[in-house]
Design a protein around this motif. Structure first.
Motif, PDB file in Angstrom:
ATOM      1  N   ASP A 122       4.213   8.509   8.988  1.00  7.69           N
ATOM      2  CA  ASP A 122       3.880   7.134   8.625  1.00  7.69           C
ATOM      3  C   ASP A 122       4.373   6.205   9.728  1.00  7.69           C
ATOM      4  O   ASP A 122       5.567   6.204  10.064  1.00  7.69           O
ATOM      5  CB  ASP A 122       4.538   6.782   7.291  1.00  7.69           C
ATOM      6  N   VAL A 123       3.472   5.420  10.306  1.00 10.98           N
ATOM      7  CA  VAL A 123       3.847   4.586  11.445  1.00 10.98           C
ATOM      8  C   VAL A 123       4.710   3.401  11.020  1.00 10.98           C
ATOM      9  O   VAL A 123       5.668   3.036  11.702  1.00 10.98           O
ATOM     10  CB  VAL A 123       2.589   4.098  12.192  1.00 10.98           C
ATOM     11  N   ALA A 158       0.844  -1.191   0.000  1.00  7.60           N
ATOM     12  CA  ALA A 158       0.000   0.000   0.000  1.00  7.60           C
ATOM     13  C   ALA A 158       0.876   1.236   0.000  1.00  7.60           C
ATOM     14  O   ALA A 158       1.811   1.341   0.788  1.00  7.60           O
ATOM     15  CB  ALA A 158      -0.915  -0.001   1.225  1.00  7.60           C
ATOM     16  N   PRO A 159       0.621   2.177  -0.890  1.00  9.59           N
ATOM     17  CA  PRO A 159       1.509   3.339  -1.022  1.00  9.59           C
ATOM     18  C   PRO A 159       1.371   4.319   0.124  1.00  9.59           C
ATOM     19  O   PRO A 159       0.309   4.436   0.738  1.00  9.59           O
ATOM     20  CB  PRO A 159       1.049   3.968  -2.336  1.00  9.59           C
ATOM     21  N   ARG A 160       2.450   5.022   0.381  1.00  4.84           N
ATOM     22  CA  ARG A 160       2.418   6.090   1.373  1.00  4.84           C
ATOM     23  C   ARG A 160       1.828   7.340   0.744  1.00  4.84           C
ATOM     24  O   ARG A 160       2.036   7.600  -0.439  1.00  4.84           O
ATOM     25  CB  ARG A 160       3.836   6.410   1.871  1.00  4.84           C
ATOM     26  N   PRO A 161       1.143   8.155   1.531  1.00  6.14           N
ATOM     27  CA  PRO A 161       0.719   9.460   1.018  1.00  6.14           C
ATOM     28  C   PRO A 161       1.957  10.305   0.705  1.00  6.14           C
ATOM     29  O   PRO A 161       3.035  10.090   1.269  1.00  6.14           O
ATOM     30  CB  PRO A 161      -0.065  10.067   2.180  1.00  6.14           C
ATOM     31  N   VAL A 213      -4.946   7.503  12.150  1.00  4.94           N
ATOM     32  CA  VAL A 213      -5.978   7.159  11.174  1.00  4.94           C
ATOM     33  C   VAL A 213      -5.398   6.104  10.240  1.00  4.94           C
ATOM     34  O   VAL A 213      -4.178   5.999  10.086  1.00  4.94           O
ATOM     35  CB  VAL A 213      -6.451   8.369  10.332  1.00  4.94           C
ATOM     36  N   VAL A 214      -6.268   5.345   9.634  1.00  9.88           N
ATOM     37  CA  VAL A 214      -5.876   4.472   8.534  1.00  9.88           C
ATOM     38  C   VAL A 214      -6.454   5.092   7.275  1.00  9.88           C
ATOM     39  O   VAL A 214      -7.666   5.288   7.177  1.00  9.88           O
ATOM     40  CB  VAL A 214      -6.395   3.038   8.729  1.00  9.88           C
ATOM     41  N   ASP A 215      -5.591   5.439   6.322  1.00 10.63           N
ATOM     42  CA  ASP A 215      -6.085   6.151   5.149  1.00 10.63           C
ATOM     43  C   ASP A 215      -6.777   5.205   4.173  1.00 10.63           C
ATOM     44  O   ASP A 215      -6.883   3.994   4.418  1.00 10.63           O
ATOM     45  CB  ASP A 215      -4.968   6.960   4.483  1.00 10.63           C
ATOM     46  N   ALA A 216      -7.245   5.757   3.059  1.00  9.25           N
ATOM     47  CA  ALA A 216      -8.034   4.978   2.103  1.00  9.25           C
ATOM     48  C   ALA A 216      -7.248   3.828   1.488  1.00  9.25           C
ATOM     49  O   ALA A 216      -7.830   2.854   0.997  1.00  9.25           O
ATOM     50  CB  ALA A 216      -8.561   5.896   1.001  1.00  9.25           C
ATOM     51  N   ASP A 217      -5.921   3.917   1.517  1.00 10.16           N
ATOM     52  CA  ASP A 217      -5.092   2.850   0.970  1.00 10.16           C
ATOM     53  C   ASP A 217      -4.704   1.812   2.023  1.00 10.16           C
ATOM     54  O   ASP A 217      -4.011   0.848   1.716  1.00 10.16           O
ATOM     55  CB  ASP A 217      -3.823   3.439   0.348  1.00 10.16           C
ATOM     56  N   GLY A 218      -5.121   2.025   3.278  1.00  3.80           N
ATOM     57  CA  GLY A 218      -4.799   1.078   4.333  1.00  3.80           C
ATOM     58  C   GLY A 218      -3.509   1.382   5.052  1.00  3.80           C
ATOM     59  O   GLY A 218      -2.930   0.507   5.695  1.00  3.80           O
ATOM     60  N   ARG A 219      -3.046   2.635   4.965  1.00  8.97           N
ATOM     61  CA  ARG A 219      -1.791   3.017   5.615  1.00  8.97           C
ATOM     62  C   ARG A 219      -2.089   3.621   6.984  1.00  8.97           C
ATOM     63  O   ARG A 219      -2.945   4.509   7.109  1.00  8.97           O
ATOM     64  CB  ARG A 219      -1.055   4.045   4.750  1.00  8.97           C
TER      65      ARG A 219
END
Length: 482
Positions: free
Chosen positions: A131-132, A100-103, A442-448
């Motif tokens: 990014d955790v 899953a890509p990072r923002p 938060v977990v973003d839309a890509d699952g990050r």
């Protein structure tokens, strides 16, 4: 990139696992809300997983363990580390979203920049997103600028206590006997209940050779020193900070939030203890008085608090000021400093510095965040949350599991009413007059899995500022931000 944490938080390789569908998450969050985040098995399961530091390739993090009150109960909560999936997850593996890509910084700027310019955020606005999984900074707007954090300070207090003492540490309240004098010795447990005090009295009475003899009662608060009153003075948000109290010195049946408090919690606890001794066959002659137990007085009975990890979760979920001030003093005791506001301030700062966090320019004047002399940066709090997700720091995991769940629990239960971030945002709130802050994950839309801290000082409309901060967290959750 905006930089990496220093050596204590080494970058970690990790594939990302997507969260379950919203409906499943809502059900899980409701269960967590009903049970209380510190009553479910998630904390223990996650701590054990992190301590083992083993990646098995299984993307299912919905672990179970007995509930605290009901041995047969099983509760789910949203998996706060669900996005930290196994490093060896294969593409197409069930439950995993490999790679899953990072923002990007630009992507985050597109969604956060306009919100940061909202006038509701006052004269000082700062933001930091990390990014955790990799431990890398992704976005910052004045991230290193010190600001008043308000109750977000409790994240720092909890981190210092968990680091210094460990999540399994328990605070003791004991009795000691010398001749015909019983000493009730407070260790600084703000969660001590009347029922636990009754058990202590019962055990003390059983230990005495002659239950019918008269004793004198003294209560010992020498574990703490310095002023017992917070600089804000008499306030329903906080009892006098003394090493002995029952039910946080509350004068009503409340368990959290503002409430009338006893002006002398230690004396009130001692008087209640005298009643309990009488109930169990030991007569107390005269009034209970303050007095330090002799060093040679042997321990007669003891009751313990819940493990520190549970206490820290409770502090964060309900933004409990009493617990926060006591945990700060426990850090001071562990460091060999005076257990006072001043000693705790120095001890907390030193412990946080040992975690390689950016504490330069920060001030931890109290444990609760009620003091406006508290200062720290948005980057500090974002990196602190990154540390809590680091397998090298399993002791800090309660900082994540104790965070209120947007729309469901604690201080976020009535926020995110529009549903935009409900269940997906977990964050510690901070509110003082002119101060609004929010820090969490938060977990973003890509699952990050991302850690964030948003700070606003000089606000004039509390509710409007809160809505803007909530929109910021929801915006990060909803986008891939690339």
């Amino acid at each position: 990139m905006l930089g990496r944490p220093r050596a204590s938080f080494p970058p970690r390789t990790g594939r990302l696992t997507a969260l379950s569908a919203l409906s499943g998450l809502v059900i899980a969050a409701v269960a967590a809300s009903l049970a209380g985040p510190w009553d479910n098995g998630q904390r223990t399961a996650e701590r054990e997983r992190a301590a083992a530091q083993v990646r098995t390739g299984d993307a299912d993090h919905a672990e179970k363990a007995p509930g605290r009150d009901d041995p047969q109960a099983r509760h789910h909560a949203p998996e706060v580390l669900a996005a930290l999936g196994p490093a060896d997850a294969a593409p197409g593996q069930t439950g995993a979203r490999a790679g899953a890509p990072r923002p990007t910084e630009a992507g985050l700027a597109d969604v956060l920049g306009p919100l940061l310019r909202d006038r509701s955020l006052g004269s000082l606005r700062a933001a930091s997103v990390w990014d955790v999984a990799s431990g890398e900074g992704l976005y910052g707007s004045r991230p290193g600028t010190s600001a008043i954090p308000a109750s977000v300070t409790k994240l720092a207090t909890g981190a210092a206590a968990l680091s210094a003492l460990g999540p399994d540490h328990r605070i003791a309240t004991v009795t000691r006997v010398k001749g015909s004098t019983v000493y009730l010795v407070g260790g600084g447990d703000p969660t001590l209940t009347a029922a636990e005090l009754d058990q202590l009295a019962k055990d003390t009475a059983r230990a005495l050779k002659n239950k019918d003899k008269e004793v004198t009662l003294r209560y010992d608060t020498s574990a703490y020193s310095g002023p017992v009153r917070h600089p804000i003075g008499v306030n329903d948000n906080l009892a006098p900070v003394t090493a002995l109290m029952v039910d946080e010195g509350r004068l009503d049946d409340s368990t959290h939030g503002p409430a009338p408090r006893s002006g002398d919690p230690a004396g009130a606890a001692a008087r209640l203890f005298a009643e309990k001794l009488g109930k169990h066959g030991v007569k107390v002659s005269g009034p209970a008085r303050s007095g330090q137990a002799p060093k040679k007085a042997g321990q007669t009975a003891v009751v313990y608090s819940a493990p520190l990890g549970i206490v820290a979760e409770r502090m964060l979920t309900n933004s409990d000021n009493d617990i926060a001030e006591h945990l700060a003093r426990q850090v001071a005791i562990a460091a060999g400093r005076a257990a006072s506001f001043s000693g705790a301030s120095k001890a907390v700062a030193a412990e946080l510095a040992s975690l390689d966090l950016p504490v330069k320019g920060a001030s931890f004047a109290d444990g609760s965040g009620l003091n406006r002399r508290d200062h720290a940066s948005a980057e500090f709090y974002a990196r602190l949350l990154v540390a809590a997700g680091d397998p090298d720091h399993p002791e800090l995991r309660p900082l994540l599991t104790g965070l209120p769940i947007a729309g469901f629990s604690g201080t976020l239960d009535e926020r995110y009413a529009d549903g935009s971030g409900a269940g997906f945002v977990r964050a510690k709130t901070g509110t003082l007059t002119g101060v609004n802050t929010l820090a969490g994950t938060v977990v973003d839309a890509d699952g990050r899995l991302l850690a964030f801290a948003f700070m606003a000082n000089g606000t004039t409309d509390r509710d409007a500022a809160q809505r803007t901060l909530d929109k910021m967290a929801s915006a990060v959750a909803k986008c891939g931000c690339r």
